[in-house]
Every structure is written in structure tokens, then in C-alpha cells.
Design a protein around this motif. Structure first.
Motif, PDB file in Angstrom:
ATOM      1  N   UNK A 183       0.845  -1.193   0.000  1.00  0.00           N
ATOM      2  CA  UNK A 183       0.000   0.000   0.000  1.00  0.00           C
ATOM      3  C   UNK A 183       0.878   1.241   0.000  1.00  0.00           C
ATOM      4  N   UNK A 184       0.232   2.404   0.080  1.00  0.00           N
ATOM      5  CA  UNK A 184       0.950   3.680   0.074  1.00  0.00           C
ATOM      6  C   UNK A 184      -0.004   4.748   0.594  1.00  0.00           C
ATOM      7  N   UNK A 185       0.445   5.529   1.555  1.00  0.00           N
ATOM      8  CA  UNK A 185      -0.364   6.614   2.128  1.00  0.00           C
ATOM      9  C   UNK A 185      -1.621   6.075   2.812  1.00  0.00           C
ATOM     10  N   UNK A 186      -1.484   5.716   4.080  1.00  0.00           N
ATOM     11  CA  UNK A 186      -2.604   5.122   4.807  1.00  0.00           C
ATOM     12  C   UNK A 186      -3.325   6.110   5.724  1.00  0.00           C
ATOM     13  N   UNK A 187      -2.785   7.318   5.873  1.00  0.00           N
ATOM     14  CA  UNK A 187      -3.433   8.285   6.766  1.00  0.00           C
ATOM     15  C   UNK A 187      -4.469   9.138   6.054  1.00  0.00           C
ATOM     16  N   UNK A 188      -4.436   9.180   4.741  1.00  0.00           N
ATOM     17  CA  UNK A 188      -5.337  10.073   4.013  1.00  0.00           C
ATOM     18  C   UNK A 188      -6.640   9.397   3.589  1.00  0.00           C
ATOM     19  N   UNK A 189      -6.750   8.103   3.805  1.00  0.00           N
ATOM     20  CA  UNK A 189      -7.959   7.369   3.425  1.00  0.00           C
ATOM     21  C   UNK A 189      -8.656   6.846   4.671  1.00  0.00           C
ATOM     22  N   UNK A 190      -9.951   7.065   4.753  1.00  0.00           N
ATOM     23  CA  UNK A 190     -10.705   6.652   5.932  1.00  0.00           C
ATOM     24  C   UNK A 190     -10.661   5.140   6.137  1.00  0.00           C
ATOM     25  N   UNK A 191     -10.655   4.380   5.038  1.00  0.00           N
ATOM     26  CA  UNK A 191     -10.700   2.920   5.170  1.00  0.00           C
ATOM     27  C   UNK A 191      -9.423   2.350   5.773  1.00  0.00           C
ATOM     28  N   UNK A 192      -8.312   3.063   5.640  1.00  0.00           N
ATOM     29  CA  UNK A 192      -7.070   2.587   6.251  1.00  0.00           C
ATOM     30  C   UNK A 192      -6.729   3.336   7.534  1.00  0.00           C
ATOM     31  N   UNK A 193      -7.284   4.527   7.707  1.00  0.00           N
ATOM     32  CA  UNK A 193      -6.975   5.343   8.880  1.00  0.00           C
ATOM     33  C   UNK A 193      -7.808   4.933  10.094  1.00  0.00           C
ATOM     34  N   UNK A 194      -9.139   4.916   9.923  1.00  0.00           N
ATOM     35  CA  UNK A 194      -9.982   4.626  11.088  1.00  0.00           C
ATOM     36  C   UNK A 194     -11.362   4.167  10.639  1.00  0.00           C
ATOM     37  N   UNK A 195     -11.436   2.934  10.213  1.00  0.00           N
ATOM     38  CA  UNK A 195     -12.711   2.315   9.851  1.00  0.00           C
ATOM     39  C   UNK A 195     -12.822   0.989  10.601  1.00  0.00           C
ATOM     40  N   UNK A 196     -13.991   0.393  10.550  1.00  0.00           N
ATOM     41  CA  UNK A 196     -14.192  -0.862  11.280  1.00  0.00           C
ATOM     42  C   UNK A 196     -13.214  -1.951  10.850  1.00  0.00           C
ATOM     43  N   UNK A 197     -12.848  -1.922   9.566  1.00  0.00           N
ATOM     44  CA  UNK A 197     -11.947  -2.963   9.058  1.00  0.00           C
ATOM     45  C   UNK A 197     -10.573  -2.406   8.690  1.00  0.00           C
ATOM     46  N   UNK A 198     -10.188  -1.307   9.320  1.00  0.00           N
ATOM     47  CA  UNK A 198      -8.877  -0.712   9.036  1.00  0.00           C
ATOM     48  C   UNK A 198      -7.749  -1.663   9.425  1.00  0.00           C
ATOM     49  N   UNK A 199      -6.578  -1.507   8.794  1.00  0.00           N
ATOM     50  CA  UNK A 199      -5.411  -2.308   9.195  1.00  0.00           C
ATOM     51  C   UNK A 199      -5.118  -2.124  10.680  1.00  0.00           C
ATOM     52  N   UNK A 200      -4.651  -3.196  11.299  1.00  0.00           N
ATOM     53  CA  UNK A 200      -4.353  -3.161  12.730  1.00  0.00           C
ATOM     54  C   UNK A 200      -3.023  -3.842  13.012  1.00  0.00           C
ATOM     55  N   UNK A 201      -2.373  -3.360  14.046  1.00  0.00           N
ATOM     56  CA  UNK A 201      -1.209  -4.028  14.616  1.00  0.00           C
ATOM     57  C   UNK A 201      -1.379  -3.996  16.127  1.00  0.00           C
ATOM     58  N   UNK A 202      -1.218  -5.139  16.767  1.00  0.00           N
ATOM     59  CA  UNK A 202      -1.454  -5.187  18.205  1.00  0.00           C
ATOM     60  C   UNK A 202      -2.860  -4.760  18.559  1.00  0.00           C
ATOM     61  N   UNK A 203      -3.806  -5.057  17.670  1.00  0.00           N
ATOM     62  CA  UNK A 203      -5.214  -4.676  17.825  1.00  0.00           C
ATOM     63  C   UNK A 203      -5.412  -3.166  17.844  1.00  0.00           C
ATOM     64  N   UNK A 204      -4.456  -2.429  17.284  1.00  0.00           N
ATOM     65  CA  UNK A 204      -4.552  -0.972  17.209  1.00  0.00           C
ATOM     66  C   UNK A 204      -4.713  -0.534  15.761  1.00  0.00           C
ATOM     67  N   UNK A 205      -5.726   0.295  15.511  1.00  0.00           N
ATOM     68  CA  UNK A 205      -5.833   0.944  14.214  1.00  0.00           C
ATOM     69  C   UNK A 205      -4.771   2.038  14.133  1.00  0.00           C
ATOM     70  N   UNK A 206      -4.484   2.473  12.916  1.00  0.00           N
ATOM     71  CA  UNK A 206      -3.462   3.501  12.735  1.00  0.00           C
ATOM     72  C   UNK A 206      -3.813   4.765  13.511  1.00  0.00           C
ATOM     73  N   UNK A 207      -5.061   5.204  13.413  1.00  0.00           N
ATOM     74  CA  UNK A 207      -5.476   6.427  14.110  1.00  0.00           C
ATOM     75  C   UNK A 207      -5.310   6.289  15.617  1.00  0.00           C
ATOM     76  N   UNK A 208      -5.607   5.116  16.148  1.00  0.00           N
ATOM     77  CA  UNK A 208      -5.448   4.889  17.590  1.00  0.00           C
ATOM     78  C   UNK A 208      -3.979   4.962  17.992  1.00  0.00           C
ATOM     79  N   UNK A 209      -3.124   4.343  17.185  1.00  0.00           N
ATOM     80  CA  UNK A 209      -1.695   4.344  17.492  1.00  0.00           C
ATOM     81  C   UNK A 209      -1.129   5.760  17.452  1.00  0.00           C
ATOM     82  N   UNK A 210      -1.519   6.524  16.434  1.00  0.00           N
ATOM     83  CA  UNK A 210      -1.046   7.908  16.327  1.00  0.00           C
ATOM     84  C   UNK A 210      -1.575   8.743  17.488  1.00  0.00           C
TER      85      UNK A 210
END
Length: 242
Positions: A183-210
Motif C-alpha cells: 500500500x501507500x499513504x494510509x493516513x489520508x484514506x478513511x478505510x485505512x486510517x480509522x474504519x471498522x476494518x482498518x489495518x491493525x497491529x497489536x489490535x490498534x488501528x493507525x489512528x489509535x496508534x497515532x
């Protein structure tokens, strides 16, 4: 920037400089400069998304990105605006690469990147100029078509990415989210930044981690296992070869 400061940004209690792709590179290069615009009691941090353009060898053995950055430095004279903390001991082209500037940044910074950045796959790891026979054409557009040798090469790229941020991530003030997605640029798209099925690491969405990093709510350093272990990725697939 002077205009924004004059319009009232200089009175901000909190400020976040962020950018994606080339904007992510600029965020890293100018993070400390941005911090210097504010009073010492202002919380200032930087978020660089997909900006870790690596000084890597492509599939033909050349360094496509180094050649590109060298052209920018020579033709546009942009080396004058690079951080002195880097140019004082490295050449200007090297200081265009975020991996060489990260160790010198004093401002708290969050690096968000995919370990298999598709822009770099297409433009610097396996560009068409380095692949005249088109052996990488399918892999460039869809990771599912990468053969075992190509995936092994890309695992090497991932290792370079992790090595580039190793020292940076050791600092408590910095944050990190590197997932094993194409992928590329995950903060500018809602589906990768903070959606129900957004990417997660350690059960954290990107927005939560930031958010945890910015508001200092706890650990905010997440590194994924190698592809294909992550089932939460939103991989990018392209219709034509780039």
C-alpha cells in the motif's frame, strides 16, 4: 508558513506537521524547522506517512531513487534547505533520504509506512527502466502475482526499512507503525486510517496508534511480521503497469 503563523497559528497550543509520500519526506526533512517556529511551551510533533523512501538497490543493481534525488539537488538547488544536522557530515543527496535525517531529528516524530511500499516497488525497487524484459510487470501491479524469488527480494527491502528505523524507534518520544501491506499513504484514506476494518497491529488501528503517541497515552511502536501474515491489510492493486 509565514502567512499561517501571521493568521494565528503561532498562538496554537498544539501543532502537528504531517504529509504523505513526497509530503512525508518533507515532513521529516523540515520537522525541526517547523518546531522552531513555535514557543517552547507549544506541543509540536510530526507525522510522516509513506515518506521512508529508501536509498536502495533496484532489481538491476542500480540506485534509481538516488539518481532521482541527485537530480533534484543539482537542478533545483534544494540542497540549501536540507537540515544542517545531516549535511554537516553527509552529502546533500544522501540527506534527501529520510533514513539519514531521522537519527538527527529532535522533535517527536511518528513514522507510518508499509514495509512493501507500492510506490517504491514501482518506481525505485523494480521500475520498468530496470526491468526491460518485463519480468516484474505483474508483480508491480498485483502482489499476488509475485513469484518466490521476487518476494524474497521484497523481504530484503522490508529488512532495509526496519533497519532504517531501528535507532529512531528506540527513542521514547517517537512512534512507529510499519505494517506488511502492499500500500501507500494510509493516513489520508478513511478505510485505512480509522474504519471498522482498518489495518491493525497489536489490535490498534493507525489512528489509535497515532493518537496514543501524540497524547502520550502509552507505547506507540508497532512493527508487523513479514508478508503474508497480516490479514488486516488493504492491499493496492493496479489495472496497468506503472
Amino acid at each position: 508558513m509565514d502567512d499561517l503563523m501571521a493568521q494565528g497559528m503561532r498562538y496554537a497550543n498544539q501543532a502537528l506537521l504531517s504529509g504523505c509520500s513526497a509530503g512525508g519526506v518533507s515532513t521529516i526533512l523540515h520537522c525541526d524547522e517547523f518546531h522552531g517556529l513555535f514557543p517552547s511551551n507549544t506541543r509540536v510533533k510530526c507525522l510522516a506517512d509513506a515518506g521512508m523512501f529508501l536509498d536502495t538497490v533496484d532489481v538491476s543493481g542500480r540506485r534509481e531513487m538516488r539518481s532521482f534525488f541527485n537530480g533534484i539537488v543539482r537542478l533545483q538547488g534544494s540542497g540549501r534547505s536540507l537540515p544542517r544536522s545531516c549535511t554537516s557530515h553527509m552529502d546533500k543527496t544522501s540527506c534527501f533520504f529520510p533514513q539519514n535525517v531521522l537519527p538527527t531529528i529532535r522533535t517527536p516524530t511518528f513514522v507510518l509506512n508499509t514495509a512493501y511500499d507500492v510506490w517504491q516497488l514501482q518506481q525505485s525497487v523494480a521500475p520498468r527502466t530496470a526491468d526491460p524484459q518485463g519480468l516484474w510487470s505483474k508483480c508491480r501491479t498485483n502482489h499476488a502475482f509475485c513469484n518466490s524469488n521476487q518476494l524474497q527480494f521484497l523481504q530484503g527491502f522490508r529488512n532495509q526499512m526496519l533497519d532504517a528505523v531501528r535507532g529512531f524507534s528506540a527513542s521514547r518520544q517517537n512512534g512507529l507503525f510499519i505494517n506488511s501491506c502492499f500500500a501507500h499513504c494510509q493516513s489520508e484514506r478513511q478505510d485505512t486510517w480509522y474504519a471498522n476494518n482498518s489495518p491493525r497491529l497489536g489490535n490498534k488501528k493507525i489512528a489509535d496508534a497515532v493518537g496514543d503517541w501524540f497524547f502520550e497515552r502509552g507505547n506507540a511502536k508497532y512493527t508487523d511480521c513479514p508478508y503474508p501474515c497480516d490479514g488486516t491489510c488493504h492491499h493496492l492493486v493496479f489495472r496497468g503497469d506503472h
